[in-house]
Motif scaffolding. Structure first.
Motif, PDB file in Angstrom:
ATOM      1  N   THR A 174     -13.418  -1.363 -10.125  1.00  0.00           N
ATOM      2  CA  THR A 174     -13.239  -2.792 -10.402  1.00  0.00           C
ATOM      3  C   THR A 174     -12.905  -3.557  -9.127  1.00  0.00           C
ATOM      4  O   THR A 174     -13.435  -4.647  -8.887  1.00  0.00           O
ATOM      5  CB  THR A 174     -12.135  -2.999 -11.452  1.00  0.00           C
ATOM      6  N   ARG A 175     -12.014  -2.992  -8.303  1.00  0.00           N
ATOM      7  CA  ARG A 175     -11.654  -3.661  -7.036  1.00  0.00           C
ATOM      8  C   ARG A 175     -12.881  -3.810  -6.141  1.00  0.00           C
ATOM      9  O   ARG A 175     -13.109  -4.871  -5.545  1.00  0.00           O
ATOM     10  CB  ARG A 175     -10.566  -2.861  -6.302  1.00  0.00           C
ATOM     11  N   LEU A 176     -13.690  -2.761  -6.047  1.00  0.00           N
ATOM     12  CA  LEU A 176     -14.900  -2.819  -5.214  1.00  0.00           C
ATOM     13  C   LEU A 176     -15.874  -3.862  -5.748  1.00  0.00           C
ATOM     14  O   LEU A 176     -16.470  -4.629  -4.980  1.00  0.00           O
ATOM     15  CB  LEU A 176     -15.570  -1.445  -5.175  1.00  0.00           C
ATOM     16  N   CYS A 177     -16.031  -3.882  -7.063  1.00  0.00           N
ATOM     17  CA  CYS A 177     -16.933  -4.851  -7.687  1.00  0.00           C
ATOM     18  C   CYS A 177     -16.469  -6.276  -7.397  1.00  0.00           C
ATOM     19  O   CYS A 177     -17.272  -7.150  -7.035  1.00  0.00           O
ATOM     20  CB  CYS A 177     -16.996  -4.601  -9.186  1.00  0.00           C
ATOM     21  N   MET A 178     -15.167  -6.523  -7.522  1.00  0.00           N
ATOM     22  CA  MET A 178     -14.626  -7.859  -7.288  1.00  0.00           C
ATOM     23  C   MET A 178     -14.773  -8.274  -5.826  1.00  0.00           C
ATOM     24  O   MET A 178     -15.045  -9.437  -5.525  1.00  0.00           O
ATOM     25  CB  MET A 178     -13.163  -7.914  -7.708  1.00  0.00           C
ATOM     26  N   GLN A 179     -14.614  -7.318  -4.899  1.00  0.00           N
ATOM     27  CA  GLN A 179     -14.816  -7.626  -3.480  1.00  0.00           C
ATOM     28  C   GLN A 179     -16.244  -8.100  -3.236  1.00  0.00           C
ATOM     29  O   GLN A 179     -16.474  -9.087  -2.527  1.00  0.00           O
ATOM     30  CB  GLN A 179     -14.530  -6.389  -2.628  1.00  0.00           C
ATOM     31  N   GLY A 180     -17.202  -7.398  -3.854  1.00  0.00           N
ATOM     32  CA  GLY A 180     -18.600  -7.801  -3.709  1.00  0.00           C
ATOM     33  C   GLY A 180     -18.866  -9.163  -4.321  1.00  0.00           C
ATOM     34  O   GLY A 180     -19.559 -10.006  -3.731  1.00  0.00           O
ATOM     35  N   LEU A 181     -18.301  -9.405  -5.511  1.00  0.00           N
ATOM     36  CA  LEU A 181     -18.509 -10.694  -6.179  1.00  0.00           C
ATOM     37  C   LEU A 181     -17.870 -11.838  -5.394  1.00  0.00           C
ATOM     38  O   LEU A 181     -18.439 -12.934  -5.295  1.00  0.00           O
ATOM     39  CB  LEU A 181     -17.925 -10.644  -7.589  1.00  0.00           C
ATOM     40  N   GLU A 182     -16.698 -11.591  -4.842  1.00  0.00           N
ATOM     41  CA  GLU A 182     -16.010 -12.635  -4.071  1.00  0.00           C
ATOM     42  C   GLU A 182     -16.794 -12.996  -2.815  1.00  0.00           C
ATOM     43  O   GLU A 182     -16.814 -14.166  -2.399  1.00  0.00           O
ATOM     44  CB  GLU A 182     -14.601 -12.167  -3.726  1.00  0.00           C
ATOM     45  N   GLN A 183     -17.439 -11.994  -2.216  1.00  0.00           N
ATOM     46  CA  GLN A 183     -18.275 -12.282  -1.049  1.00  0.00           C
ATOM     47  C   GLN A 183     -19.472 -13.140  -1.441  1.00  0.00           C
ATOM     48  O   GLN A 183     -19.871 -14.048  -0.715  1.00  0.00           O
ATOM     49  CB  GLN A 183     -18.749 -10.967  -0.423  1.00  0.00           C
ATOM     50  N   GLU A 184     -20.038 -12.859  -2.621  1.00  0.00           N
ATOM     51  CA  GLU A 184     -21.160 -13.671  -3.097  1.00  0.00           C
ATOM     52  C   GLU A 184     -20.711 -15.106  -3.378  1.00  0.00           C
ATOM     53  O   GLU A 184     -21.402 -16.062  -3.023  1.00  0.00           O
ATOM     54  CB  GLU A 184     -21.744 -13.053  -4.371  1.00  0.00           C
ATOM     55  N   VAL A 185     -19.559 -15.229  -4.031  1.00  0.00           N
ATOM     56  CA  VAL A 185     -19.041 -16.555  -4.386  1.00  0.00           C
ATOM     57  C   VAL A 185     -18.739 -17.377  -3.135  1.00  0.00           C
ATOM     58  O   VAL A 185     -18.930 -18.606  -3.106  1.00  0.00           O
ATOM     59  CB  VAL A 185     -17.776 -16.413  -5.265  1.00  0.00           C
ATOM     60  N   ALA A 186     -18.284 -16.695  -2.082  1.00  0.00           N
ATOM     61  CA  ALA A 186     -17.950 -17.392  -0.835  1.00  0.00           C
ATOM     62  C   ALA A 186     -19.167 -18.090  -0.240  1.00  0.00           C
ATOM     63  O   ALA A 186     -19.038 -19.073   0.497  1.00  0.00           O
ATOM     64  CB  ALA A 186     -17.377 -16.404   0.175  1.00  0.00           C
ATOM     65  N   HIS A 187     -20.372 -17.600  -0.583  1.00  0.00           N
ATOM     66  CA  HIS A 187     -21.596 -18.202  -0.057  1.00  0.00           C
ATOM     67  C   HIS A 187     -22.286 -19.082  -1.095  1.00  0.00           C
ATOM     68  O   HIS A 187     -23.444 -19.455  -0.940  1.00  0.00           O
ATOM     69  CB  HIS A 187     -22.562 -17.102   0.403  1.00  0.00           C
ATOM     70  N   THR A 188     -21.558 -19.386  -2.155  1.00  0.00           N
ATOM     71  CA  THR A 188     -22.123 -20.222  -3.223  1.00  0.00           C
ATOM     72  C   THR A 188     -21.511 -21.611  -3.181  1.00  0.00           C
ATOM     73  O   THR A 188     -20.306 -21.760  -3.007  1.00  0.00           O
ATOM     74  CB  THR A 188     -21.835 -19.587  -4.606  1.00  0.00           C
TER      75      THR A 188
END
Length: 283
Positions: A174-188
Motif C-alpha cells: 500500500t505504501r509503495l502504491c501510494m508513493q507512485g500515485l502521489e508522484q502521478e498526482v504531483a504532475h496533474t
C-alpha cells in the motif's frame, strides 16, 4: 474445441518460456472454471514446472506466474479433494491427508520464496513503485495461503508468523502504491488527491481478519501461560478491529462509476464484522 497445452522447446528463450507458461496458466484457469479439475491440475503443474525448470522462478515476471500457478493449484486441489471426500468420505487415509498437507506447505513456501526473490530483483533493477507494489501484494497473498496451510496442519505458531508477515507485506504494498500515485498526482493540474485503491484496502482488511482468526485460536490454547493468552486475545481484537475499519474505508471509497464492485466490498465488510464478532465471543 479442446485446447492443447503449449510445449516449450528446450532451446526457447526466457521470454518464450514465460509466454508458454502464461498460456498454460490461463488455460488451466479456464479448465478450473469449467470444473475440469484433472486437466486444470495438469496445465497448472505444467506452467509452474516450465518456470522452475528454466530457472526463472525468481525472475520479475516468472515469480508472479509461478505464484499464480501455485495458488491456483492449491485451490483446484482443495476443491477436487473436497468433492472426492463428499463422494467417498472414507477414501482419504491419514497418510493421504498428511501428504496433501505437506504438498500445500511446499507449494506455498515455494511461491513465497519466489516472490521474495522477484521483489529483490525488481527493486535492484529500479522498478517503478507500481510493479513493486504488485509484487509485495502477491507476496502477502502467498503468505496468507501459507498461513492457511499451517492452520490446516494445526501449526498455529507458524500460521501466526505467516499472517503477521502477510499484514506487513500488504502494508508495504500500500505504501509503495501510494508513493507512485502521489508522484502521478504531483504532475496533474488541479486539486487531485491520491486515494488508496479499494482492492488494496480490501486485501489489507482480509489479511488483518485472517491474523485475528489465528490469534484468537492461539489464545484458546490452555497449555500457554495465562498472561500470553490474554496478550494474544488483545492482539487478536486489535487485528480484527483494524480489518473491519479498513473494509469500512474501502466501502466508503467504492465508486461503481469507476468499476468498483460495491456489492462485493459491502459483502466482504459484513462478513468481516460477523467473523470478528463471532471470534471475539469465542465462536
Amino acid at each position: 474445441r479442446e485446447a492443447r497445452a503449449p510445449d516449450a522447446a528446450p532451446t526457447s528463450s526466457p521470454e518464450a518460456i514465460l509466454a508458454d507458461a502464461e498460456r498454460a496458466l490461463e488455460m488451466g484457469e479456464r479448465k478450473h472454471r469449467a470444473r475440469d479439475f484433472g486437466k486444470a491440475l495438469e496445465l497448472l503443474a505444467q506452467s509452474s514446472a516450465q518456470i522452475a525448470q528454466a530457472g526463472l522462478v525468481g525472475e520479475r515476471k516468472g515469480c508472479l506466474l509461478f505464484a499464480a500457478a501455485s495458488a491456483n493449484l492449491l485451490e483446484v486441489k482443495r476443491e477436487s479433494s473436497r468433492l472426492a471426500e463428499l463422494a467417498a468420505p472414507t477414501r482419504l487415509t491419514t497418510t493421504d491427508r498428511a501428504a496433501e498437507t505437506e504438498a500445500r506447505r511446499l507449494l506455498t513456501s515455494q511461491a513465497c520464496e519466489a516472490l521474495a526473490q522477484g521483489f529483490g530483483h525488481a527493486q535492484s533493477a529500479g522498478a517503478a513503485e507500481e510493479e513493486l507494489s504488485h509484487l509485495a501484494e502477491m507476496h502477502a497473498s502467498s503468505l496468507q495461503l501459507a498461513g492457511e496451510a499451517a492452520e490446516e496442519r494445526g501449526d498455529l505458531t507458524s500460521a501466526d508468523a505467516c499472517m503477521s508477515e502477510a499484514v506487513e507485506r500488504m502494508q508495504h504494498a500500500t505504501r509503495l502504491c501510494m508513493q507512485g500515485l502521489e508522484q502521478e498526482v504531483a504532475h496533474t493540474e488541479g486539486p487531485v488527491a491520491a486515494e488508496t485503491p479499494v482492492d488494496l484496502l480490501c486485501a489489507q482488511g482480509d489479511a488483518h481478519v485472517a491474523l485475528a482468526r489465528v490469534r484468537f485460536a492461539r489464545s484458546r490454547d490452555e497449555s500457554l501461560p495465562a498472561l500470553q493468552r490474554a496478550e494474544l486475545q488483545r492482539a487478536a481484537r486489535a487485528a480484527g478491529r483494524a480489518g473491519v475499519q479498513l473494509l469500512s474505508q474501502a466501502t466508503g471509497l467504492c465508486d461503481s462509476d469507476k468499476g468498483d464492485d460495491l456489492p462485493g466490498v459491502v459483502e466482504q465488510w459484513a462478513r468481516a464484522i460477523w467473523e470478528v464478532a463471532d471470534l471475539a465471543s469465542g465462536g
